[in-house]
Design a protein around this motif. Structure first.
Motif, PDB file in Angstrom:
ATOM      1  N   LEU A 229       1.194   7.222   2.372  1.00 25.19           N
ATOM      2  CA  LEU A 229       0.083   6.946   3.377  1.00 25.19           C
ATOM      3  C   LEU A 229       0.771   6.461   4.774  1.00 25.19           C
ATOM      4  O   LEU A 229       0.100   6.857   5.765  1.00 25.19           O
ATOM      5  CB  LEU A 229      -0.443   5.607   2.972  1.00 25.19           C
ATOM      6  CG  LEU A 229      -1.387   6.245   1.571  1.00 25.19           C
ATOM      7  CD1 LEU A 229      -1.861   4.980   0.933  1.00 25.19           C
ATOM      8  CD2 LEU A 229      -2.378   7.212   1.950  1.00 25.19           C
TER       9      LEU A 229
ATOM     10  N   GLU B  93       0.218   8.332   8.538  1.00 20.16           N
ATOM     11  CA  GLU B  93      -0.549   7.644   9.912  1.00 20.16           C
ATOM     12  C   GLU B  93       0.547   7.442  10.883  1.00 20.16           C
ATOM     13  O   GLU B  93       0.012   7.977  12.286  1.00 20.16           O
ATOM     14  CB  GLU B  93      -0.706   6.307   9.253  1.00 20.16           C
ATOM     15  CG  GLU B  93      -1.099   5.123  10.577  1.00 20.16           C
ATOM     16  CD  GLU B  93      -2.744   5.466  11.167  1.00 20.16           C
ATOM     17  OE1 GLU B  93      -2.931   4.904  12.146  1.00 20.16           O
ATOM     18  OE2 GLU B  93      -3.395   6.231  10.125  1.00 20.16           O
TER      19      GLU B  93
ATOM     20  N   ASP C 264       1.844   0.180  -3.312  1.00 14.56           N
ATOM     21  CA  ASP C 264       0.515   0.035  -2.926  1.00 14.56           C
ATOM     22  C   ASP C 264      -0.045   1.476  -2.621  1.00 14.56           C
ATOM     23  O   ASP C 264       0.307   2.368  -2.042  1.00 14.56           O
ATOM     24  CB  ASP C 264       0.635  -0.625  -1.518  1.00 14.56           C
ATOM     25  CG  ASP C 264       1.328  -2.160  -1.670  1.00 14.56           C
ATOM     26  OD1 ASP C 264       1.489  -2.480  -2.926  1.00 14.56           O
ATOM     27  OD2 ASP C 264       1.443  -2.986  -0.819  1.00 14.56           O
ATOM     28  N   ASP C 265      -1.341   1.270  -2.826  1.00 15.72           N
ATOM     29  CA  ASP C 265      -2.278   2.346  -2.678  1.00 15.72           C
ATOM     30  C   ASP C 265      -2.939   2.474  -1.248  1.00 15.72           C
ATOM     31  O   ASP C 265      -4.210   2.984  -0.925  1.00 15.72           O
ATOM     32  CB  ASP C 265      -3.098   2.644  -3.692  1.00 15.72           C
ATOM     33  CG  ASP C 265      -4.266   1.436  -3.902  1.00 15.72           C
ATOM     34  OD1 ASP C 265      -4.055   0.380  -3.080  1.00 15.72           O
ATOM     35  OD2 ASP C 265      -5.031   1.445  -4.923  1.00 15.72           O
ATOM     36  N   ASN C 266      -2.491   1.356  -0.265  1.00 14.54           N
ATOM     37  CA  ASN C 266      -3.137   1.196   1.057  1.00 14.54           C
ATOM     38  C   ASN C 266      -2.151   0.504   1.944  1.00 14.54           C
ATOM     39  O   ASN C 266      -0.991   0.171   1.380  1.00 14.54           O
ATOM     40  CB  ASN C 266      -4.169   0.405   0.938  1.00 14.54           C
ATOM     41  CG  ASN C 266      -3.879  -1.080   0.877  1.00 14.54           C
ATOM     42  OD1 ASN C 266      -3.527  -1.733   1.876  1.00 14.54           O
ATOM     43  ND2 ASN C 266      -4.159  -1.611  -0.459  1.00 14.54           N
TER      44      ASN C 266
ATOM     45  N   ASN D  70      -3.017  -1.028   4.586  1.00 13.32           N
ATOM     46  CA  ASN D  70      -3.768  -1.811   5.675  1.00 13.32           C
ATOM     47  C   ASN D  70      -2.926  -2.905   6.407  1.00 13.32           C
ATOM     48  O   ASN D  70      -3.388  -2.993   7.535  1.00 13.32           O
ATOM     49  CB  ASN D  70      -4.856  -2.704   4.656  1.00 13.32           C
ATOM     50  CG  ASN D  70      -6.085  -1.767   4.086  1.00 13.32           C
ATOM     51  OD1 ASN D  70      -5.978  -0.544   4.347  1.00 13.32           O
ATOM     52  ND2 ASN D  70      -6.718  -2.206   3.040  1.00 13.32           N
TER      53      ASN D  70
END
Length: 386
Positions: free
Chosen positions: A169, A173, A221-223, A225
């Motif tokens: 992820l 980004e 972690d799946d994010n 943030n």
């Protein structure tokens, strides 16, 4: 780790080749059996019209491309462990993504080559080691690899060691050259998106320099943030305080500056005026220190590396002060002459004195001979900006 040497042709490898132009990476080959860029791999960095072309020219000239390593993850399922830059370059050429110049200096796409040259490329054999081992063994091996003279940098190594959903992820980004925010970020971050420099900066800021520990803690972690929020906070703060963007702002320690100064209130208009004054000041020789100088209240002039008096000016002022001091029977250091101790009438050697701004630079004093005085080293170092 077990290894088996195999031979594949370019045609084998390029069977079912898929390249994602948006993400800048080769995805699949070998009829869907090969994942060309697993999540722990670096981004594709050969798309520069030089390295990718060199791979194809090497094949056409019959030069060996070197060993390639696959990681066997299941029966008939592989990941590229070493060689994804070369494989992606070959796949991109065969599928018409770029051209190479022929002996007549004419650009030739694969489809425009004579059939015998197309066949030569497709039938070129590649030596490939199929490797099997534990995750730690595979990644330890991956860490030792240099790819075509371009060694893995620290962030690429960390991406390999801590591969998982968080890295996937984060790379999507911060390592995506098609991200619309890259141009804005480039005012504050130096380096190359594909070489993970933007991701490295984001991780450095949020972890306060403890990147490996942070990646280890968040590996599954799946994010992302927290990472995105902190990064955005730093960029938004920098761009709101400094409405003028200067080249020297790129690559500053914005994470540290944010932590140290973001709770202070600043007037952007006043900051802008001061910034322009300092950039126009010929005595400021370290433009990169201007940002922190302003953030810190314009007090630490060491950040600016103010141009010092020249040796000729020092010699001239020293001689004038010394002549006057001898005539008056006092020290040639004006501050010593004002005292009543043993140094009241001491004549210092030039080597024992420092040049000083009579009116401090930070208070508008200039660095020219009319604003220069020689002080003994003790008094000069005690004077500061007084």
């Amino acid at each position: 780790m077990l290894t088996t040497l195999k031979t594949y042709t370019v045609q084998d490898i390029c069977n079912g080749f898929v390249y994602n132009e948006l993400e800048g990476k080769g995805l699949f080959g070998l009829g869907g059996k090969l994942t060309i860029q697993p999540e722990y791999q670096r981004n594709y960095i050969y798309a520069d019209g030089k390295k990718d072309v060199a791979v194809i020219q090497s094949i056409l000239k019959g030069y060996p491309l070197g060993l390639i390593y696959f990681n066997k993850v299941a029966d008939d399922k592989f990941e590229v462990l070493d060689g994804q830059q070369r494989i992606t370059s070959i796949g991109r050429y065969v599928t018409g993504k770029f051209a190479v110049k022929d002996q007549n200096d004419l650009e030739q796409y694969f489809s425009g080559l004579p059939q015998e040259l197309q066949d030569k490329i497709l039938n070129t054999e590649l030596l490939i080691y199929e490797c099997q081992g534990s995750e730690s063994e595979i990644k330890e091996w991956f860490k030792t690899i240099n790819i075509a003279g371009v060694p893995l940098n620290n962030q690429e190594l960390l991406n390999a060691v801590y591969s998982g959903p968080f890295v996937t992820l984060a790379k999507a980004e911060f390592s995506n050259s098609q991200n619309a925010n890259v141009q804005m970020w480039s005012a504050y971050i130096s380096g190359n998106v594909n070489r993970q420099d933007y991701l490295a900066a984001a991780l450095d800021w949020v972890s306060h320099g403890h990147v490996g520990d942070y990646m280890s803690q968040h590996r599954y972690d799946d994010n992302i943030n927290e990472l995105k929020t902190y990064f955005t906070s730093v960029i938004d703060w920098a761009s709101s305080v400094f409405i003028d963007v200067k080249n020297e702002m790129c690559g500053l320690e914005w994470g540290r500056l944010y932590e140290q100064y973001h709770q202070n209130a600043y007037n952007p208009a006043e900051v802008s005026q001061k910034l322009r004054e300092l950039y126009a000041d010929p005595y400021v020789t370290n433009k990169r220190g201007i940002v922190e100088y302003i953030l810190g209240g314009c007090s630490d002039t060491k950040l600016l590396n103010i141009r010092i008096f020249g040796e000729a000016d020092k010699q001239t002022v020293y001689e004038q002060q010394t002549i006057t001091a001898r005539e008056q029977g006092v020290s040639n250091c004006p501050l010593c002459a004002m005292g009543n101790d043993a140094n009241h009438d001491r004549i210092w050697k030039l080597s024992e004195m420092d040049a000083d701004h009579v009116t401090a630079w930070s208070r508008g004093g200039s660095t020219d001979i009319s604003n220069c005085q020689m002080l003994c080293k003790t008094h000069n170092r005690a004077k500061g900006n007084k």
